[in-house]
Write an enzyme that holds these catalytic residues in place. Structure first.
Site, mmCIF file in Angstrom:
data_model
loop_
_atom_site.group_PDB
_atom_site.id
_atom_site.type_symbol
_atom_site.label_atom_id
_atom_site.label_comp_id
_atom_site.label_asym_id
_atom_site.label_seq_id
_atom_site.Cartn_x
_atom_site.Cartn_y
_atom_site.Cartn_z
ATOM 1 C CG ASP A 1 18.868 -4.963 9.442
ATOM 2 O OD1 ASP A 1 18.068 -4.850 10.403
ATOM 3 O OD2 ASP A 1 18.614 -4.499 8.311
ATOM 4 C CB THR B 1 22.189 8.838 24.491
ATOM 5 O OG1 THR B 1 21.759 9.589 23.345
ATOM 6 C CG2 THR B 1 21.012 8.081 25.093
ATOM 7 C CE LYS C 1 11.517 0.966 22.686
ATOM 8 N NZ LYS C 1 12.627 -0.013 22.701
ATOM 9 C CE1 TYR D 1 11.057 4.258 21.387
ATOM 10 C CE2 TYR D 1 9.679 5.393 22.982
ATOM 11 C CZ TYR D 1 10.838 4.721 22.668
ATOM 12 O OH TYR D 1 11.790 4.512 23.646
#
Length: 234
Positions: free
Chosen positions: A45, A171, A140, A136
């Site tokens: 983790d 993906t 980033k 997000y």
């Protein structure tokens, strides 16, 4: 097929998607690769400093050093406008995407005695914004600038630090293309905005990472490698 022959590489988020493609391509090109993930054989983790430090030590105990770190692990976080995001959701996104990247760098650098390469996975949304994932985007953007700061800091030690900025990548993982109405509209708008006319594949990104991991990029540090089909060019 030996562009990283003999290099000791760590790839985070290696169990699936981009991470799996990156780990596989590095291995095919001669590297010894250890994958970290919250699932799989090497469970780490990256939010937890103790786990990260021990995992890095384990790599060094087996291989003697670390040459390449690919900070790929990350999460999308809440798909909500900022005023609806909870503190817990905000903190978790930053814990994985930013603190995790920092912790892995922190505990890899001391084991890079002969220089090396760190590749941080940002996003095209570390360069531009949209209305879907504000937290997000913030994480980033933070990864992008942490990359530049670390590039300047570690250049005297021969450690190069670069960021990769993927665009819309298929993906094949669950949820990679969400199917609710808002997501379908978003995906259609995104596809229409990609000059190359298609979503990317994991290998499109993995080959960029391979370049940055290899000695072919020995004079490249603090750079942003954008792999987005031209999305941010228009």
């Amino acid at each position: 097929m030996n562009r990283v022959a003999g290099k000791v590489c760590v790839v985070t988020g290696a169990a699936r998607g981009l991470g799996a493609a990156i780990a596989r391509l590095l291995t095919e090109n001669g590297a010894s690769v250890t994958g970290f993930d919250v699932t799989g054989e090497q469970s780490v983790d990256i939010r937890d400093e103790t786990q990260v430090a021990q995992a890095m030590r384990s790599v060094v105990e087996e291989h003697g050093r670390i040459d390449v770190l690919i900070n790929n692990a990350g999460i999308a976080g809440p798909r909500k406008p900022s005023h609806e995001v909870t503190v817990e959701e905000f903190d978790n996104a930053f814990a994985v995407n930013v603190r995790g990247t920092w912790l892995c760098t922190k505990h890899a650098v001391p084991h890079m005695p002969d220089g090396g390469s760190i590749v941080n996975m940002s996003s095209m949304y570390g360069l531009v914004g949209n209305s879907m994932l504000p937290v997000y985007h913030a994480t980033k953007g933070a990864v992008r600038l942490m990359t530049k700061a670390d590039a300047a800091t570690y250049a005297p030690r021969g450690i190069r630090v670069n960021s990769v900025h993927p665009g819309s990548i298929e993906t094949g993982s669950a949820g990679s293309i969400r199917q609710d109405e808002a997501a379908r509209e978003y995906n259609a708008r995104t596809l229409a905005s990609i000059p190359l006319g298609r979503r990317g594949e994991p290998l499109d990104v993995a080959y960029g990472v391979l370049y940055l991991a290899s000695d072919e990029s020995r004079y490249t540090t603090g750079a942003e490698l954008v792999i987005d089909g031209g999305f941010t060019a228009v």
